[in-house]
Design an enzyme around this catalytic site. Structure first.
Site, PDB file in Angstrom:
ATOM      1  CB  SER A 112       7.649   8.107  -6.081  1.00 41.08           C
ATOM      2  OG  SER A 112       6.646   7.100  -5.954  1.00 41.08           O
ATOM      3  CE  LYS A 113       5.196  13.568 -10.953  1.00 40.92           C
ATOM      4  NZ  LYS A 113       4.845  14.496  -9.895  1.00 40.92           N
ATOM      5  NE  ARG A 114       5.385   3.929  -5.553  1.00 44.06           N
ATOM      6  CZ  ARG A 114       5.446   3.484  -4.324  1.00 44.06           C
ATOM      7  NH1 ARG A 114       4.367   3.035  -3.737  1.00 44.06           N
ATOM      8  NH2 ARG A 114       6.596   3.468  -3.665  1.00 44.06           N
TER       9      ARG A 114
END
Ligand code: GLU
Length: 488
Positions: free
Chosen positions: A252-254
């Site tokens: 994911s984005k993180r």
């Protein structure tokens, strides 16, 4: 052409994620390997979140990767429409058929009743599941209630017994129908359930193989029941693993960039991204890691796709990308890095471009790195500001600078070709040798005089790519500096 037909079915609710890109790629490789067809189906039934601009950007990203579908909203293949939002008449037909054949029934239960039912079942420690209150109503009752304006959903009558299928990646999988309640096909708002629409579409589009993420495995049981009810042959299924971040969580984005567009903008090359994604949970065997899309197509074998989770490894992608960059011709690389240089205000002269590209090529991991390495070829230099000035104080440096000056002053191209630059430097080195000037007084001092820096591109690239007039100016500045220092 074989009869293999696969589909990539993105929901246009955002940009193309690299996980979805891998799904598209596996579909593409499988279809092409078997001389089949890949369909692009846009699953835009979530009207609130679906956007046409996302569809456009997903198609653009697929094209960038080289994964063109044979049929889809932009290429009619006779099995359209290819957007779910345009297929409601087909879904409605199917619902009518299922109602007529007794595979479906109307349910008038209100949300309040369903919520209460669920609470009771949970309190008793049971799996929540519709209790079939509306299953056995007579046709007259149903008609009367509909005439009276009562809202109804249409539910599927889940058949008893196990549902099994042989997944091409996971092997045999069995679900017990006991845990599956009669699910809704058409909601009161007229919208159709995903599991149902997908079956109508896959059957209608004559899809032979469904290749998708393993998050859809549990949906497969419901979908197979629907094939049976609709009397349609079910496709084969291949559920590939999902991409995880290095910490084991879903990517994911993180974890950084996740969309194909972000990778493209950073200057990853389509070939490297495709190569990397293909090998995330599959390898044709052997040591080789670099494959073109055509080679991947030739080698692809679904039965060798691993079911283990695929951990995203940025270092490997970077390594592959660097490899692809180093294989580019310098003219092509010039074209590719131009927008990145432009963005940083670096404007190269016509004659300079290919030389600079060749000079920085081996440094680049991604194209976005280009400005950092190319800057030296355009930057102004104030020699006195250099922190490496003392390098020029070596015995004999003034003579070396003068030799290069002399070799360049004779004229020629503003940006001498690399071969010529090498010859010029050789001439300087030979003359130095004759005069007994040591290497220490030659290479590093020349570099400092030309750039103010003690490292950077090969000297011959500097001589070739800085520009004759700029080099002469800089040599003069360095000679003046040494002269003033000497007379001080
Ligand atoms: N639209 C679904 C998704 O984006 C794909 C459904 C499928 O492949 O069956 O996850």
């Amino acid at each position: 052409m074989s009869d293999v037909r696969v589909r990539f079915a993105p929901s246009p609710t955002g940009t193309l994620h690299i996980g979805s890109a891998r799904t598209a790629l596996y579909n593409f490789l499988f279809a092409r390997h078997h001389q089949g067809v890949m369909v692009l189906r846009v699953e835009d039934t979530d009207l609130k979140r679906s956007r046409r601009e996302h569809e456009v950007s997903i198609i653009r990203d697929l094209h960038w990767l080289g994964l063109r579908a044979d049929e889809g909203p932009d290429v009619d293949g006779g099995y359209g429409p290819y957007r779910q939002s345009e297929r409601t008449a087909l879904y409605e037909d199917g619902v009518q058929r299922l109602l007529e054949t007794g595979w479906a029934y109307r349910c008038f239960c209100t949300q309040e009743r369903l919520d209460a039912l669920k609470r009771e079942q949970l309190a008793r420690g049971e799996m929540p599941k519709y209790d079939r209150l509306c299953l056995n109503q007579s046709l007259e009752t149903v008609r009367a209630r509909l005439r009276a304006g009562e809202e109804a959903t249409v539910r599927f009558k889940v058949p008893a017994g196990d549902v099994s299928f042989d997944d091409l990646i996971h092997g045999p999988i069995t679900f017990s129908a006991d845990v599956i309640g009669d699910f809704i096909l058409r909601r009161t708002d007229g919208g159709f359930a995903y599991n149902y629409a997908v079956v109508v579409d896959d059957a209608g589009m004559k899809i032979t193989h469904v290749v998708r993420g393993e998050d859809h495995i549990t949906n497969t049981a419901r979908q197979l029941m629907l094939y049976r009810a609709l009397d349609e042959p079910a496709p084969a299924y291949a559920h590939h693993s999902l991409i995880l971040g290095p910490d084991g969580g879903k990517l994911s984005k993180r974890h950084g960039a996740t969309s194909i567009g972000e990778f493209r903008d950073m200057g990853y090359l389509a070939g490297a991204v495709v190569n990397y994604l293909a090998l995330l949970s599959w390898h044709p065997g052997g040591e080789r890691e670099k494959f073109t899309l055509e080679e991947l197509v030739a080698e692809f074998d679904m039965s060798r796709v691993s079911k283990s989770p695929a951990v995203f490894d940025l270092d490997k992608l970077n390594w592959l990308n660097g490899l692809y960059i180093r294989e580019m011709g310098s003219a092509e690389l010039s074209e590719q890095v131009r927008p990145y240089l432009h963005e940083e205000g670096i404007a190269l002269a016509e004659g300079q471009r290919d030389i600079v590209s060749a000079a920085i090529q081996s440094n680049l991991v991604v194209l976005e790195d280009a400005p950092r390495y190319a800057r030296v070829f355009v930057e102004e230099l104030s020699l006195p500001a250099s922190v490496h000035l003392e390098v020029l104080h070596e015995e004999g440096v003034a003579g070396v600078l003068a030799l290069l000056r002399e070799a360049l002053a004779g004229g020629g191209d503003e940006y001498p070709p690399v071969e010529e630059a090498k010859a010029i430097l050789k001439q300087v080195a030979d003359a130095c040798k004759d005069k007994g000037i040591k290497g220490k007084a030659i290479y590093k001092p020349l570099r400092v005089a030309l750039t103010g820096l003690d490292q950077g591109p090969e000297l011959f690239y500097l001589v070739s790519g800085l520009g004759r007039s700029r080099i002469l100016e800089r040599l003069d500045a360095a000679l003046t500096y040494l002269d003033e220092r000497g007379s001080a």
